[in-house]
Scaffold this motif. Structure first.
Motif, PDB file in Angstrom:
ATOM      1  N   VAL A   1       6.030   4.330   0.185  1.00 43.05           N
ATOM      2  CA  VAL A   1       4.626   4.564  -0.094  1.00 43.05           C
ATOM      3  C   VAL A   1       4.443   5.653  -1.145  1.00 43.05           C
ATOM      4  O   VAL A   1       3.461   5.643  -1.907  1.00 43.05           O
ATOM      5  CB  VAL A   1       3.855   4.920   1.203  1.00 43.05           C
ATOM      6  CG1 VAL A   1       4.287   6.279   1.741  1.00 43.05           C
ATOM      7  CG2 VAL A   1       2.339   4.892   0.965  1.00 43.05           C
TER       8      VAL A   1
ATOM      9  N   VAL B   1       1.101  -5.610   3.622  1.00 42.80           N
ATOM     10  CA  VAL B   1       0.779  -4.391   4.348  1.00 42.80           C
ATOM     11  C   VAL B   1       0.770  -4.694   5.837  1.00 42.80           C
ATOM     12  O   VAL B   1       0.209  -5.695   6.277  1.00 42.80           O
ATOM     13  CB  VAL B   1      -0.578  -3.807   3.885  1.00 42.80           C
ATOM     14  CG1 VAL B   1      -1.710  -4.787   4.095  1.00 42.80           C
ATOM     15  CG2 VAL B   1      -0.873  -2.490   4.592  1.00 42.80           C
TER      16      VAL B   1
ATOM     17  N   ASN C   1      -0.022  -2.511   9.191  1.00 48.70           N
ATOM     18  CA  ASN C   1      -0.482  -1.245   9.733  1.00 48.70           C
ATOM     19  C   ASN C   1      -1.266  -1.536  11.004  1.00 48.70           C
ATOM     20  O   ASN C   1      -2.295  -2.217  10.970  1.00 48.70           O
ATOM     21  CB  ASN C   1      -1.363  -0.523   8.697  1.00 48.70           C
ATOM     22  CG  ASN C   1      -1.808   0.836   9.150  1.00 48.70           C
ATOM     23  OD1 ASN C   1      -2.522   0.982  10.141  1.00 48.70           O
ATOM     24  ND2 ASN C   1      -1.407   1.875   8.410  1.00 48.70           N
TER      25      ASN C   1
ATOM     26  N   GLU D   1      -2.390   3.421   2.114  1.00 53.03           N
ATOM     27  CA  GLU D   1      -1.166   2.632   2.032  1.00 53.03           C
ATOM     28  C   GLU D   1      -0.772   2.359   0.583  1.00 53.03           C
ATOM     29  O   GLU D   1       0.365   1.964   0.290  1.00 53.03           O
ATOM     30  CB  GLU D   1      -1.345   1.299   2.771  1.00 53.03           C
ATOM     31  CG  GLU D   1      -1.365   1.417   4.285  1.00 53.03           C
ATOM     32  CD  GLU D   1       0.039   1.510   4.871  1.00 53.03           C
ATOM     33  OE1 GLU D   1       1.020   1.482   4.102  1.00 53.03           O
ATOM     34  OE2 GLU D   1       0.153   1.614   6.109  1.00 53.03           O
TER      35      GLU D   1
END
Length: 584
Positions: free
Chosen positions: A341, A504, A506, A539
């Motif tokens: 990241v 992504v 999360n 992110e």
């Protein structure tokens, strides 16, 4: 809700199949994606441009279009221009009005909430009743069986199109999609014209996913030319119709030949036969959208809106309309290819957006700070800059990721474990970098060279660009999203979302997306989406770049301007009342 379209336009409001469309086009009706600013290559003219009759001087309207894939299916179209063709041929149960509110189309609708003793909504029941006399273009009636067939295709275990229908909490839907059930228990045929759908709890986007679905005729999509019938788990029969759509829309599909789609008025259209007998979509280059209009190749075009373009259109004496775009341009990153990241955050700080947007669009676009169209009610008020242009800060993040500058023949090389930082970015600029975000990339390339890193810019046409994007083959890419009425983020950002090109994952983001689906309270949903958008920014998988306007240009010598809808909005543009659209 975002739609994945080339105008990776997702699908659009009319079809209601997808949450968002990915757009790669420079102007575009971003409802599901064409390459923004892309310079396409074909400039074929139609042979029978205009026909003279005793009643009307002109009978054929020609609309400029960018590249089409030829998948005109209400189930499987993924590009904005393909979807646009399909939406002329098929028709939904409901559609959006000027203010993005649902209104009846093929069917009347009713919504009933069922509450428990504690006042909590336990079920939501949607009832759709087809209007009298509604038929498909072949004259056969639209029935409840066709609606249910459409739902079953979208819920099929082997379905691999852009729809997120299967995410609805319809009673029995999961058992059908993932199990052996042969029916969806929550979808009930009340009579030949009425379908009732029962959801567990609440889903604010359900009205669009249920009612916005384009009804497909079972007798056409459920049987191929050899007589083979569709069976659950095998969609080959349905896909056999991808190139030639059929439905209850205002037009019938004629052909797609020599980069021209021909549509003919549906004489049995439930609102009455359209006033314009034939509409053709002519594939051309983005750079030819205005010139082709001036030369009489097209009657309607949508060149990318800019101060220069407005002046050129006015100088040519042509009529135009500017409408806010329901979408936005962005730069995306694949978190599975750029895994650290800190590297992604470093790259964000090398994106100098404002000069690029101002030079390309002038006052007709603005820089945005969150990955959502500003047209949407869910765009957070007062959103501030998350990653400013700051090369020194970028180097700090690269250093935090373990990269160091080493001397290579008197020049710095930014390396980790002996490997130089190297990023490949895809941009659909047609080989000429004709794209509003191109200056951002060229400056990034220069800044990365200064610190010893490499940015490889792959400028391709739309087909190559999207093929590689679908294969997760870009480290970073440039495109645009087109949005649907409801801003449901599941399709694009949830870990299980079918269009999560960012890769992504999360848990907090997933929960916020789910929470926003569990209430009809707009303020609660706004709060969820605001927090979710902040997580996406943190992110560092997507940098929002610009919010622009769409420009629609008309040859008023051919088009009867009085027949266009008054007060167009992002949800209600020039073909919103296509049955009344007239030529002079």
């Amino acid at each position: 809700m975002k739609k994945f379209a080339k105008k990776f336009v997702v699908l659009s409001l009319a079809t209601g199949l997808a949450a968002t469309s990915l757009v790669a086009c420079s102007n575009g009706n971003d409802s599901q994606t064409t390459p923004e600013g892309q310079n396409q290559s074909t400039e074929n003219k139609t042979d029978d441009k205009k026909e003279e009759t005793s009643k009307s001087k002109y009978t054929t309207a020609v609309v400029a279009s960018l590249e089409m894939n030829g998948v005109f299916s209400p189930f499987f179209a993924t590009t904005g221009y393909d979807m646009g063709v399909a939406e002329m041929v098929v028709a939904p149960l409901i559609k959006a009005d000027r203010n993005a509110q649902p209104q009846s189309e093929l069917a009347e609708f009713a919504i009933e909430e069922v509450k428990g003793d504690d006042g909590v909504v336990t079920e939501t029941v949607y009832t759709f009743t087809l209007k009298d006399g509604v038929t498909f273009s072949d004259g056969k009636p639209v029935t409840a069986d066709d609606i249910i067939f459409t739902y079953k295709v979208l819920a099929d275990p082997s379905y691999d199109g852009p729809s997120t229908f299967v995410t609805l909490p319809v009673v029995g839907l999961e058992e059908y999609a993932k199990g052996d059930a042969t029916e969806i228990s929550g979808i009930e045929k009340v009579d030949d014209k009425t379908v009732k759908v029962t959801l567990k709890g609440i889903d604010p986007a359900a009205i669009w996913k249920l009612g916005g679905v384009a009804v497909a005729p079972q007798h056409y999509y459920g049987v191929d030319d050899s007589g083979k019938e569709y069976a659950k788990g095998d969609l080959t029969v349905v896909k056999a119709r991808n190139a030639k759509p059929m439905g209850a829309g205002a037009y019938t599909f004629g052909s797609f030949e020599n980069n021209v789609v021909t549509l003919n008025a549906n004489e049995s259209y439930f609102k009455g036969a359209p006033a314009t007998p034939t509409i053709k979509y002519q594939v051309t280059a983005e750079s030819n959208k205005l010139e082709g209009l001036k030369l009489g190749e097209f009657d309607i075009s949508d060149p990318s809106a800019s101060v220069e373009m407005v002046k050129n259109v006015e100088d040519a004496g042509l009529e135009y309309r500017l409408v806010d775009n329901l979408g936005y341009g962005y730069i995306g990153m694949n978190a599975e290819r750029i895994t650290d990241v800190n590297v992604r955050k470093g790259l964000m700080h090398l994106m100098n957006r404002r000069p690029a947007v101002e030079s390309y669009y002038g006052e007709l676009a603005t820089v945005i700070e969150r990955p959502m169209s500003q047209v949407s009610w869910a765009y957070p008020e007062g959103a501030t800059e998350y990653y400013g242009f700051d090369p020194a800060k970028a180097l700090e993040y690269f250093t935090a990721a373990g990269y160091t500058q080493v001397d290579k023949n008197g020049k710095p090389s930014l390396e980790k474990d002996g490997k130089q930082l190297r990023i490949e970015v895809g941009i659909p600029g047609g080989g000429t970098m004709d794209h509003p975000t191109a200056p951002v990339l060229t400056q990034m390339k220069t800044e990365m060279e200064k610190i010893g890193a490499v940015l490889e810019i792959a400028d391709t046409d739309g087909t190559v660009f999207f093929d590689r994007l679908n294969q997760s083959d870009w480290d970073m890419w440039v495109a645009a999203w087109g949005a649907t009425v409801d801003p449901d983020m599941y399709q694009v950002y949830h870990s299980e979302g079918p269009s999560n090109h960012y890769k992504v994952k999360n848990a907090d983001l997933d929960q916020l997306i789910v929470d926003a689906r569990l209430t009809n309270d707009i303020e609660e949903r706004k709060e969820c989406y605001s927090k979710a958008l902040d997580i996406i920014m943190d992110e560092a998988v997507e940098m929002p770049v610009y919010q622009r306007k769409n420009m629609y240009v008309f040859n008023q010598e051919i088009v009867d301007m009085d027949s266009l809808p008054k007060d167009m909005t992002p949800y209600y543009t020039y073909f919103a009342e296509v049955e009344s659209f007239r030529l002079k």
